[in-house]
Design a protein around this motif. Structure first.
Motif, PDB file in Angstrom:
ATOM      1  N   MET A   1       7.902  10.358   4.501  1.00 61.17           N
ATOM      2  CA  MET A   1       6.905   8.809   5.376  1.00 61.17           C
ATOM      3  C   MET A   1       7.650   9.170   6.784  1.00 61.17           C
ATOM      4  SD  MET A   1       6.432   6.060   3.600  1.00 61.17           S
ATOM      5  CE  MET A   1       8.208   6.266   2.295  1.00 61.17           C
ATOM      6  N   SER A   2       6.662   8.992   8.388  1.00 62.47           N
ATOM      7  CA  SER A   2       6.497   8.718   9.505  1.00 62.47           C
ATOM      8  C   SER A   2       8.227   7.755   8.790  1.00 62.47           C
ATOM      9  CB  SER A   2       5.492   8.656  10.317  1.00 62.47           C
ATOM     10  OG  SER A   2       4.603   7.397   9.739  1.00 62.47           O
ATOM     11  N   SER A   3       7.776   7.507  10.516  1.00 62.15           N
ATOM     12  CA  SER A   3       8.923   6.467  10.544  1.00 62.15           C
ATOM     13  C   SER A   3       7.734   4.925  10.845  1.00 62.15           C
ATOM     14  CB  SER A   3       9.747   6.445  11.994  1.00 62.15           C
ATOM     15  OG  SER A   3      10.397   7.445  12.275  1.00 62.15           O
ATOM     16  N   ALA A   4       7.357   5.001  11.382  1.00 59.28           N
ATOM     17  CA  ALA A   4       6.245   3.747  11.078  1.00 59.28           C
ATOM     18  C   ALA A   4       5.531   3.691   9.286  1.00 59.28           C
ATOM     19  CB  ALA A   4       4.805   3.950  11.712  1.00 59.28           C
ATOM     20  N   SER A   5       5.366   4.532   8.524  1.00 59.63           N
ATOM     21  CA  SER A   5       4.563   4.033   7.340  1.00 59.63           C
ATOM     22  C   SER A   5       5.813   3.434   7.083  1.00 59.63           C
ATOM     23  CB  SER A   5       4.210   6.100   7.008  1.00 59.63           C
ATOM     24  OG  SER A   5       3.174   5.957   7.720  1.00 59.63           O
ATOM     25  N   GLN A   6       7.115   4.204   7.430  1.00 65.25           N
ATOM     26  CA  GLN A   6       8.035   3.864   5.949  1.00 65.25           C
ATOM     27  C   GLN A   6       8.345   2.393   6.678  1.00 65.25           C
ATOM     28  OE1 GLN A   6      11.657   5.936   6.153  1.00 65.25           O
ATOM     29  NE2 GLN A   6      12.315   5.847   4.029  1.00 65.25           N
ATOM     30  N   GLU A   7       8.697   2.385   7.609  1.00 62.64           N
ATOM     31  CA  GLU A   7       9.065   0.284   8.951  1.00 62.64           C
ATOM     32  C   GLU A   7       7.730  -0.373   7.681  1.00 62.64           C
ATOM     33  OE1 GLU A   7       9.352  -1.702  12.324  1.00 62.64           O
ATOM     34  OE2 GLU A   7       8.980   0.267  12.508  1.00 62.64           O
TER      35      GLU A   7
ATOM     36  N   THR B   1       1.212  -1.106  -0.031  1.00 64.44           N
ATOM     37  CA  THR B   1       0.143   0.049   0.501  1.00 64.44           C
ATOM     38  C   THR B   1       1.036   1.303  -0.328  1.00 64.44           C
ATOM     39  OG1 THR B   1      -1.587  -1.335   1.214  1.00 64.44           O
ATOM     40  CG2 THR B   1      -1.870   1.545   1.128  1.00 64.44           C
ATOM     41  N   ILE B   2       1.107   2.013  -1.350  1.00 64.47           N
ATOM     42  CA  ILE B   2       1.245   3.616  -1.004  1.00 64.47           C
ATOM     43  C   ILE B   2       1.399   4.350  -0.250  1.00 64.47           C
ATOM     44  CG2 ILE B   2       2.063   5.018  -2.451  1.00 64.47           C
ATOM     45  CD1 ILE B   2       1.539   3.656  -4.825  1.00 64.47           C
ATOM     46  N   PRO B   3       1.787   5.088   1.212  1.00 68.14           N
ATOM     47  CA  PRO B   3       0.572   5.305   1.904  1.00 68.14           C
ATOM     48  C   PRO B   3       0.774   6.462   1.204  1.00 68.14           C
ATOM     49  CG  PRO B   3       3.452   5.124   2.932  1.00 68.14           C
ATOM     50  CD  PRO B   3       3.080   4.117   1.307  1.00 68.14           C
ATOM     51  N   SER B   4      -0.314   7.751   2.133  1.00 71.72           N
ATOM     52  CA  SER B   4      -0.425   8.837   1.822  1.00 71.72           C
ATOM     53  C   SER B   4       0.694   9.675   1.716  1.00 71.72           C
ATOM     54  CB  SER B   4      -2.062   9.533   2.103  1.00 71.72           C
ATOM     55  OG  SER B   4      -1.983   9.150   4.216  1.00 71.72           O
ATOM     56  N   ASP B   5       1.611   9.281   3.680  1.00 69.86           N
ATOM     57  CA  ASP B   5       2.518  10.730   3.273  1.00 69.86           C
ATOM     58  C   ASP B   5       3.869  10.151   2.462  1.00 69.86           C
ATOM     59  OD1 ASP B   5       2.543   8.083   5.157  1.00 69.86           O
ATOM     60  OD2 ASP B   5       2.861   9.329   6.573  1.00 69.86           O
ATOM     61  N   TYR B   6       3.612   9.370   1.274  1.00 75.84           N
ATOM     62  CA  TYR B   6       4.969   8.376   0.892  1.00 75.84           C
ATOM     63  C   TYR B   6       5.962   9.919   0.476  1.00 75.84           C
ATOM     64  CZ  TYR B   6       7.737   6.415  -2.772  1.00 75.84           C
ATOM     65  OH  TYR B   6       9.432   5.871  -3.568  1.00 75.84           O
ATOM     66  N   LEU B   7       5.650  10.376   0.148  1.00 72.95           N
ATOM     67  CA  LEU B   7       7.108  12.023  -0.215  1.00 72.95           C
ATOM     68  C   LEU B   7       7.448  12.453   1.377  1.00 72.95           C
ATOM     69  CD1 LEU B   7       5.667  12.865  -3.386  1.00 72.95           C
ATOM     70  CD2 LEU B   7       7.089  11.934  -3.444  1.00 72.95           C
TER      71      LEU B   7
END
Length: 386
Positions: free
Chosen positions: A294-300, A286-292
Motif C-alpha cells: 500500500m501507498s501511504s494514502a491507501s494505508q491511511e 474497502t480493501i485497496p487493490s494495493d493492499y499488499l
C-alpha cells in the motif's frame, strides 16, 4: 504501559536458499466427519541462511512493561551494518527468554504468558542486546461488556481449544521457527492449558487430548520441520540447526477453521473469502487493490475505516491480515512471498478500544488482547461467518 505496536512482518534481509524435500505424511487424526478439515501438504525444508555483516543491534526500548497477561509488545530491532546503514531484523533475529512462562518472544512479538520478569536476549550472529520485560498483572476478562454474538458460530469449540487442560506423559517442547533459541518446555506431572502450535495437522480438542494421553500415539515424537545451515558473509558455516514441530495441534487458520466448523482454510483462503463474498465484512471498509504494497494514502484511508469497523465486531467474528515477506535468493535478488495471521473474537470493549481474542499462536492457543491501533496498524480485516 506497553506501547501499541504493529504485528508487522518485516522484509527479510538474510539470504535463504530453500529446497523442498518430500516427507512422508503420517495418518490424519482430526475428526474429519465433524469438522471437515483437510490436512495441509507437508514437506521438510532445508535452508541456508547467510548472515549480514551486522556490527550492532538496536531496539526501540530496553525496559518494557506489559500491563497484563495476554497482551503483547512488538519490538523494533535494527541491525547496524559495517557501512553504517541499518536494516530491520525483528523477524531474522534470535530470541532467548529467561522465562518463557512469563514472556514468549516470537518474530519480534513479546507475548505475555504470565506475571513476573524476564530478560529477552535478542541476537543476530555475534551481536546481541538484552531487553528487560515486566508483566504486571494476570488477564481479567470483564463480565459486563455487552458484546453481541454471531449466531452462526459456536464459540465453545474455540474456548475448548484455548482452555483444555492436559498433562504431558513425557517431556514436550514447542514449535521452533526462525527464533532459533526460543522454545517452551512442557514437563510431565504439570498441567498445561491450550492446544500446541503446529503446521502439521489440525487437531480438535478431543483428538489432541486423546493422543496426549497415549504415550504410543506419536504425540511425543516431534517432527523435523526443517534443517538450517547458517553461514557468515564469507560463506563459512557457522552452525547447523534442526527445527521441530509437534505432531498434534493447530496453526492460526486451522484453529479458526475448526472453531467455525468449516473446511480447511488458510489465511489466504479467509482473505480471498472476504473479497469474493464467501464471508461478510464487518463494518464498512474497502480493501485497496494495493493492499499488499500500500501507498501511504491507501494505508491511511484503510486504517481509518478499519478502526471504525472494529466497533461492530461480534463474538465469534474473526480478523485476518496478509503481508509480503521478502527474501533474497542466491543471486541477491528479492523473492517475495505472502504470510498472514488470523484469530477469533471473544469480546470487544469499544470504550477502551480493546479486543479479546481466542488465538492460536506459538507456543499454544491462548486468550489474547489487541488494541484497535495494533489491529489497524497490522491491516487486520474484520469478517464474519455467514
Amino acid at each position: 504501559m506497553s506501547r501499541k505496536k504493529t504485528f508487522f512482518f518485516s522484509a527479510l534481509f538474510t539470504l535463504v536458499i530453500m529446497m523442498n524435500v518430500p516427507m512422508q505424511v503420517n495418518a490424519f487424526y482430526t475428526d474429519e466427519e465433524t469438522y471437515g478439515v483437510q490436512e495441509k501438504a507437508y514437506t521438510e525444508q532445508e535452508e541456508v541462511i547467510m548472515l549480514l555483516p551486522v556490527k550492532e543491534l538496536q531496539v526501540d526500548d530496553l525496559d518494557i512493561v506489559i500491563e497484563t497477561v495476554g497482551a503483547s509488545y512488538f519490538l523494533e530491532v535494527n541491525g547496524i551494518l559495517d557501512d553504517g546503514n541499518s536494516v530491520e531484523l525483528a523477524e531474522e533475529a534470535s530470541y532467548l527468554s529467561s522465562n518463557a512462562d512469563v514472556v514468549f518472544p516470537y518474530r519480534g512479538r513479546l507475548l505475555a504468558m504470565g506475571t513476573g520478569f524476564a530478560v529477552v536476549t535478542v541476537s543476530y550472529g555475534d551481536v546481541s542486546v538484552d531487553v528487560n520485560v515486566s508483566v504486571l498483572a494476570p488477564l481479567e476478562i470483564p463480565d459486563d461488556i455487552p458484546t453481541a454474538q454471531n449466531s452462526n458460530v459456536d464459540i465453545s469449540i474455540a474456548r475448548e481449544m484455548v482452555f483444555c487442560e492436559w498433562e504431558p506423559l513425557l517431556l514436550m517442547e514447542s514449535w521452533t521457527d526462525s527464533d532459533l533459541y526460543t522454545r517452551k518446555y512442557y514437563y510431565p506431572g504439570t498441567t498445561y492449558t491450550g492446544i500446541l502450535y503446529t503446521q502439521k495437522t489440525c487437531s480438535s480438542t478431543k483428538t489432541f487430548l486423546e493422543n496426549a494421553a497415549n504415550v504410543n500415539s506419536g504425540f511425543y515424537t516431534p517432527l523435523v520441520r526443517k534443517t538450517v545451515t547458517i553461514k557468515d558473509e564469507q560463506g563459512n558455516v557457522v552452525e547447523k540447526r534442526t527445527y521441530y514441530q509437534p505432531k498434534f495441534g493447530n496453526d492460526c487458520s486451522g484453529f479458526l477453521s475448526l472453531a467455525w466448523g468449516i473446511s480447511r482454510k488458510t489465511t489466504l483462503g479467509f482473505f480471498d473469502g472476504i473479497k469474493d463474498g464467501t464471508f461478510d465484512k464487518v463494518g464498512q471498509y474497502t480493501i485497496p487493490s494495493d493492499y499488499l504494497n500500500m501507498s501511504s494514502a491507501s494505508q491511511e484511508k484503510l486504517q481509518k475505516e478499519l478502526k471504525a469497523a472494529y466497533g461492530s465486531l461480534q463474538q465469534g467474528d474473526a480478523l485476518v491480515c496478509r503481508k509480503i515477506k521478502t527474501t533474497l535468493d542466491e543471486n541477491g535478488k528479492e523473492v517475495k512471498s505472502e504470510v498472514g495471521h488470523t484469530f477469533m473474537v471473544y469480546l470487544t470493549n469499544p470504550s477502551t478500544k480493546l479486543v479479546y481474542v481466542y488465538e492460536q499462536t506459538n507456543p499454544n492457543a491462548i486468550i489474547a488482547t489487541w488494541t484497535y491501533d495494533m489491529l489497524a496498524n497490522g491491516n487486520y480485516l474484520p469478517f464474519r461467518k455467514k
